[in-house]
Design a protein around this motif. Structure first.
Motif, PDB file in Angstrom:
ATOM      1  N   LEU A   5      -9.637  -8.727  -4.336  1.00  0.00           N
ATOM      2  CA  LEU A   5      -8.427  -9.203  -3.667  1.00  0.00           C
ATOM      3  C   LEU A   5      -8.732  -9.724  -2.267  1.00  0.00           C
ATOM      4  N   ILE A   6      -9.681  -9.113  -1.582  1.00  0.00           N
ATOM      5  CA  ILE A   6     -10.082  -9.600  -0.261  1.00  0.00           C
ATOM      6  C   ILE A   6     -10.670 -11.006  -0.381  1.00  0.00           C
ATOM      7  N   VAL A   7     -11.564 -11.191  -1.365  1.00  0.00           N
ATOM      8  CA  VAL A   7     -12.164 -12.509  -1.579  1.00  0.00           C
ATOM      9  C   VAL A   7     -11.087 -13.519  -1.958  1.00  0.00           C
ATOM     10  N   LEU A   8     -10.204 -13.149  -2.874  1.00  0.00           N
ATOM     11  CA  LEU A   8      -9.154 -14.077  -3.293  1.00  0.00           C
ATOM     12  C   LEU A   8      -8.247 -14.461  -2.133  1.00  0.00           C
ATOM     13  N   ARG A   9      -7.860 -13.504  -1.314  1.00  0.00           N
ATOM     14  CA  ARG A   9      -6.976 -13.819  -0.191  1.00  0.00           C
ATOM     15  C   ARG A   9      -7.655 -14.806   0.760  1.00  0.00           C
ATOM     16  N   ARG A  10      -8.932 -14.563   1.091  1.00  0.00           N
ATOM     17  CA  ARG A  10      -9.664 -15.474   1.978  1.00  0.00           C
ATOM     18  C   ARG A  10      -9.762 -16.869   1.357  1.00  0.00           C
ATOM     19  N   GLU A  11     -10.058 -16.909   0.072  1.00  0.00           N
ATOM     20  CA  GLU A  11     -10.193 -18.197  -0.604  1.00  0.00           C
ATOM     21  C   GLU A  11      -8.849 -18.909  -0.711  1.00  0.00           C
ATOM     22  N   PHE A  12      -7.811 -18.205  -1.149  1.00  0.00           N
ATOM     23  CA  PHE A  12      -6.511 -18.829  -1.336  1.00  0.00           C
ATOM     24  C   PHE A  12      -5.881 -19.251  -0.012  1.00  0.00           C
ATOM     25  N   GLU A  13      -6.208 -18.560   1.077  1.00  0.00           N
ATOM     26  CA  GLU A  13      -5.689 -18.943   2.400  1.00  0.00           C
ATOM     27  C   GLU A  13      -6.561 -19.998   3.072  1.00  0.00           C
TER      28      GLU A  13
END
Length: 117
Positions: A5-13
């Motif tokens: 989720l940390i990786v996804l949040r950084r990527e999606f933002e």
């Protein structure tokens, strides 16, 4: 799952150094960043498979990535140093992962191995 989720949040933002930031700001398809995003999306699909109540920001990110990356890279002058099939495979993977995420199952017959791109 927390790391995913940390990786996804950084990527999606589109945080600095993310695939989306490199794509939008620098017009660069960063293979390492793409692989990081794709792996995180794949893990999230497996983790959320069959669950209700998906976090809205994750759903929005899957939707955006599966649509916007193809739009951003469709311009004929977008730099593509890799063979054309690489980009086609990557865009197909983004669509497949979004489909899996939203449906709760993927369309491939098991056992299916998601090969690295």
């Amino acid at each position: 799952m927390d790391d995913t989720l940390i990786v996804l949040r950084r990527e999606f933002e589109a945080a600095e150094g993310s695939f989306l930031a490199r794509l939008r700001s620098d017009l660069v398809w960063d293979r390492v960043a793409f692989s990081r995003l794709e792996r995180a999306m794949r893990v999230a699909c497996g983790q959320y498979e069959g669950h209700d109540g998906l976090p809205r920001w994750v759903a929005e990110g899957f939707y955006e990535v599966s649509h916007v990356v193809a739009e951003w890279t469709a311009h004929p002058n977008f730099p593509r140093p890799q063979p054309a099939h690489y980009y086609q495979d990557c865009l197909e993977r983004m669509r497949d992962l979004a489909d899996w995420f939203f449906r709760g199952w993927h369309a491939y017959q098991e056992p299916h191995v998601w090969r690295d791109l």
